[in-house]
Design a protein around this motif. Sequence first.
Motif, mmCIF file in Angstrom:
data_model
loop_
_atom_site.group_PDB
_atom_site.id
_atom_site.type_symbol
_atom_site.label_atom_id
_atom_site.label_comp_id
_atom_site.label_asym_id
_atom_site.label_seq_id
_atom_site.Cartn_x
_atom_site.Cartn_y
_atom_site.Cartn_z
ATOM 1 N N THR A 171 0.570 -1.223 -0.014
ATOM 2 C CA THR A 171 0.038 0.121 0.502
ATOM 3 C C THR A 171 0.772 1.434 0.231
ATOM 4 N N LEU A 172 0.481 2.673 -0.913
ATOM 5 C CA LEU A 172 1.000 3.459 -0.983
ATOM 6 C C LEU A 172 0.440 4.689 0.326
ATOM 7 N N VAL A 173 1.521 4.926 1.004
ATOM 8 C CA VAL A 173 0.423 5.861 1.754
ATOM 9 C C VAL A 173 1.683 7.147 1.483
ATOM 10 N N LEU A 174 0.643 8.595 0.843
ATOM 11 C CA LEU A 174 1.190 9.417 0.756
ATOM 12 C C LEU A 174 2.243 10.762 1.183
ATOM 13 N N ASP A 175 1.951 11.219 0.525
ATOM 14 C CA ASP A 175 2.753 12.131 1.637
ATOM 15 C C ASP A 175 1.863 13.647 1.928
ATOM 16 N N ILE A 176 0.385 13.623 1.646
ATOM 17 C CA ILE A 176 -0.415 14.305 1.962
ATOM 18 C C ILE A 176 -1.912 14.104 2.992
ATOM 19 N N GLN A 192 -6.164 18.629 3.113
ATOM 20 C CA GLN A 192 -4.982 19.423 2.205
ATOM 21 C C GLN A 192 -5.752 19.181 0.587
ATOM 22 N N LEU A 193 -6.748 17.535 0.621
ATOM 23 C CA LEU A 193 -7.276 17.547 -0.649
ATOM 24 C C LEU A 193 -8.452 18.294 -1.012
ATOM 25 N N PRO A 194 -8.465 18.663 -2.689
ATOM 26 C CA PRO A 194 -9.062 19.458 -3.333
ATOM 27 C C PRO A 194 -10.629 18.679 -2.985
ATOM 28 N N PRO A 195 -11.993 19.005 -3.495
ATOM 29 C CA PRO A 195 -13.230 18.404 -3.357
ATOM 30 C C PRO A 195 -13.283 16.913 -4.359
ATOM 31 N N ARG A 196 -13.728 17.082 -4.334
ATOM 32 C CA ARG A 196 -14.287 15.261 -5.341
ATOM 33 C C ARG A 196 -12.794 15.193 -5.971
ATOM 34 N N PRO A 197 -11.585 14.599 -4.937
ATOM 35 C CA PRO A 197 -10.417 14.687 -5.836
ATOM 36 C C PRO A 197 -10.224 13.900 -6.429
ATOM 37 N N VAL A 198 -9.129 13.789 -7.612
ATOM 38 C CA VAL A 198 -9.016 12.407 -8.703
ATOM 39 C C VAL A 198 -7.384 12.396 -8.409
ATOM 40 N N PHE A 199 -7.102 11.169 -8.321
ATOM 41 C CA PHE A 199 -5.565 10.995 -8.446
ATOM 42 C C PHE A 199 -4.666 10.397 -9.816
ATOM 43 N N GLU A 200 -3.796 10.756 -9.693
ATOM 44 C CA GLU A 200 -2.867 9.894 -11.139
ATOM 45 C C GLU A 200 -1.906 9.633 -11.077
ATOM 46 N N LEU A 201 -1.294 8.301 -11.117
ATOM 47 C CA LEU A 201 -0.151 8.368 -10.602
ATOM 48 C C LEU A 201 0.278 7.315 -11.813
ATOM 49 N N THR A 202 1.922 7.159 -12.680
ATOM 50 C CA THR A 202 2.107 6.154 -13.498
ATOM 51 C C THR A 202 1.092 5.207 -14.573
ATOM 52 N N GLN A 251 -0.980 -6.033 -4.213
ATOM 53 C CA GLN A 251 -0.212 -5.349 -4.236
ATOM 54 C C GLN A 251 -0.432 -3.870 -4.573
ATOM 55 N N ALA A 252 -0.730 -2.892 -4.412
ATOM 56 C CA ALA A 252 -0.691 -1.397 -5.099
ATOM 57 C C ALA A 252 0.634 -1.399 -5.918
ATOM 58 N N ALA A 253 1.809 -0.967 -5.056
ATOM 59 C CA ALA A 253 3.237 -1.078 -5.343
ATOM 60 C C ALA A 253 3.427 -1.427 -6.933
ATOM 61 N N GLN A 254 3.475 -2.797 -6.395
ATOM 62 C CA GLN A 254 3.991 -3.192 -7.744
ATOM 63 C C GLN A 254 2.976 -3.518 -8.872
ATOM 64 N N HIS A 255 1.700 -2.943 -8.583
ATOM 65 C CA HIS A 255 0.136 -3.073 -10.114
ATOM 66 C C HIS A 255 0.560 -1.479 -10.570
ATOM 67 N N THR A 256 1.261 -0.524 -9.498
ATOM 68 C CA THR A 256 1.583 0.731 -10.405
ATOM 69 C C THR A 256 3.510 1.247 -10.280
ATOM 70 N N GLY A 257 3.965 -0.010 -9.859
ATOM 71 C CA GLY A 257 5.397 0.237 -10.510
ATOM 72 C C GLY A 257 5.536 1.652 -9.177
ATOM 73 N N ALA A 258 4.946 2.192 -8.582
ATOM 74 C CA ALA A 258 5.521 2.935 -7.869
ATOM 75 C C ALA A 258 6.539 2.594 -6.202
ATOM 76 N N SER A 259 7.038 3.592 -5.951
ATOM 77 C CA SER A 259 7.332 3.328 -4.529
ATOM 78 C C SER A 259 7.626 5.353 -4.169
ATOM 79 N N VAL A 260 8.369 4.598 -3.324
ATOM 80 C CA VAL A 260 8.552 5.935 -2.865
ATOM 81 C C VAL A 260 9.238 7.018 -2.705
ATOM 82 N N GLY A 261 7.973 8.291 -3.162
ATOM 83 C CA GLY A 261 9.181 9.374 -4.206
ATOM 84 C C GLY A 261 8.500 9.910 -5.247
ATOM 85 N N THR A 262 7.354 8.565 -6.254
ATOM 86 C CA THR A 262 6.999 8.914 -7.134
ATOM 87 C C THR A 262 5.975 9.862 -7.019
ATOM 88 N N SER A 263 5.852 10.690 -7.595
ATOM 89 C CA SER A 263 4.491 11.529 -7.655
ATOM 90 C C SER A 263 3.195 11.214 -7.973
#
Lengths: 237, 237, 237
Positions: free
Chosen positions: C160-165, C169-179, C217-229
């Motif tokens: 699971t990816l924990v974000l720095d936000i 701090q979120l906008p209303p009705r947020p949409v997230f995009e990564l990798t 596993q979100a990390a494996q599925h998205t290819g994201a790791s620490v620091g990924t935007s």
Amino acid sequence: LLSMAPHALLVDLCHLLPAHDILAAAFLLYQATPFFPCDSIHLVVVDPGVGSDRRALAARTACGTFVAPDNGVLSLVLDCSEVSTMVCLNAPEYWRSAVSATFHGRDIFAPVAAHLANGLSVSSLGSPLVDPTRLPLTAPDFGSPDSIIAHVLHVDHFGTLVLDIRADQLPPRPVFELTGHEIRGLWRTYSDAVPGQLIAYVGSTRNHLEIALTYGQAAQHTGASVGTSVFIRSEDR
Amino acid sequence: LLSMAPHALLVDLCHLLPAHDILAAAFLLYQATPFFPCDSIHLVVVDPGVGSDRRALAARTACGTFVAPDNGVLSLVLDCSEVSTMVCLNAPEYWRSAVSATFHGRDIFAPVAAHLANGLSVSSLGSPLVDPTRLPLTAPDFGSPDSIIAHVLHVDHFGTLVLDIRADQLPPRPVFELTGHEIRGLWRTYSDAVPGQLIAYVGSTRNHLEIALTYGQAAQHTGASVGTSVFIRSEDR
Amino acid sequence: LLSMAPHALLVDLCHLLPAHDILAAAFLLYQATPFFPCDSIHLVVVDPGVGSDRRALAARTACGTFVAPDNGVLSLVLDCSEVSTMVCLNAPEYWRSAVSATFHGRDIFAPVAAHLANGLSVSSLGSPLVDPTRLPLTAPDFGSPDSIIAHVLHVDHFGTLVLDIRADQLPPRPVFELTGHEIRGLWRTYSDAVPGQLIAYVGSTRNHLEIALTYGQAAQHTGASVGTSVFIRSEDR
């Protein structure tokens, strides 16, 4: 836990189960809890349904008190322990004041376990629960005159296969067959066979049969996993 | 343990050793037990020969009491501790009444350790044992005038190689060679080298030499494993 | 520890962090230590710079006392805890007499923690330290009117990816995009989505946003790791 019940003695049973594996947790509790003192409180947090409408429960049994999600994780222990009280955890006064949707182990189960350690009765924690969730467990099929069909119930961290059949349910001079591998007869222990041999024997968990690869991983060697059928016949037939 | 000795304080040393790896367990005990209180009872369950005719033992030493299978797992600690009493566990009155063939950790060693924690003497647990099983350990070969042959004794979970040679056994200005890799001289600590560099240094375990890959895995990098030869010569020659 | 402070109660927080991962340790302390009793002593040994000129420190805070290498491992806890005393560990009379260059956890931090458990004050352990090392942590970038750029702060053992936000701090009705993956809206918990779905939700750690793959596993599925935007916009724009 220690903030609320500073005298509590913590024993970690296992932190290495595969993620989300309720059946592996159910087996571990079935295997280990009979050997804990009867006044132990077993706190279980294998809880993929956390935050959903799955219930949570506390159960007082002849072999310890359990606090757990009602997701079937107690299926095996409840089958073999006398339950004196079982309640649905719905008394939020015994929870953390802020409860997250994704970590009830911290926010509900741990405070409840601390209250139990401090002497609160199970019945105070919520309303009676009579229909705990059960996992759809396999059972040996004794239907055919020539062959019993047993199943792999658990794979331990040595890769050993624990079956859903017990020693007293076996035919005389048993022959086991799984995924194309045949094992004739019963061994007593690992070192009675040569390294790399596939053996069947009565394991140390409540007389369940086990299949191991000596000095190796039977699961990997046979390709078997939880649910795999094991055909058992008697050499006498 | 806690059923029989409720006051006992449990400390888990490690549950992550490779399966069946008696030498890794022997090294861990050698490394860690000197730093435990002298009245500690060390219960060891790395026991691939469980249920066979391998003996089990209890040993009282200057740095703690050990309960273990007699499979060589105490080889290193017995070499460096004064042993006052050592017995073969053959007094079943101190065991669980039902003893399985595959889990003596639960059925023999734990009850015996609980009795020890309750004050029973080691000598009550069985008859004297004078010839404990020893592992065939490597030792440095100082035979050649030009080169010492040391060996990898242990690979830790950082992939660091612990050698069977100690600081006081080294030649001046040592040069190490293993699997085609050469390391010249001794470092003091990891961060004295650049990341990814192979270094040799005096480790924190009883002055044994170690070889590490800074911020990496020396075992993977060099292909070395337990038993691999490490050739050591002096740059002065 | 128990040799010097026999009454101490030991609780293992984690032995499974990736080697050398100071940030993972910093996150774990940030996540877990608020739930320990305030008089806990937290001993931290993620210390790749051991033996170098990196300092070591002890800090008394509103949520516990910390003994650690001064390598940034306390970056997150010091940001959110009031610190009453902080010192550099430079009083060797509280250390083991022989200090190795590669294991200060055993030779410095553990004896110091034992002295603290026995009642010694933090200020006795060394001279005041006012500039503890901080990790270069990411922070959300709120610069663009159309999009916030958050980052992965931590990947837990479920992938699971924990974000720095955080939630506020979120906008209303947020949409997230990564990798290349888009997630619309917020879920409450895992089981509100179908297995294998990528979801965003307010996690159980201090209201940080998290991204998980249900039963995966979100990390494996998205290819994201620490620091990924992670790009976050409002569906309203």
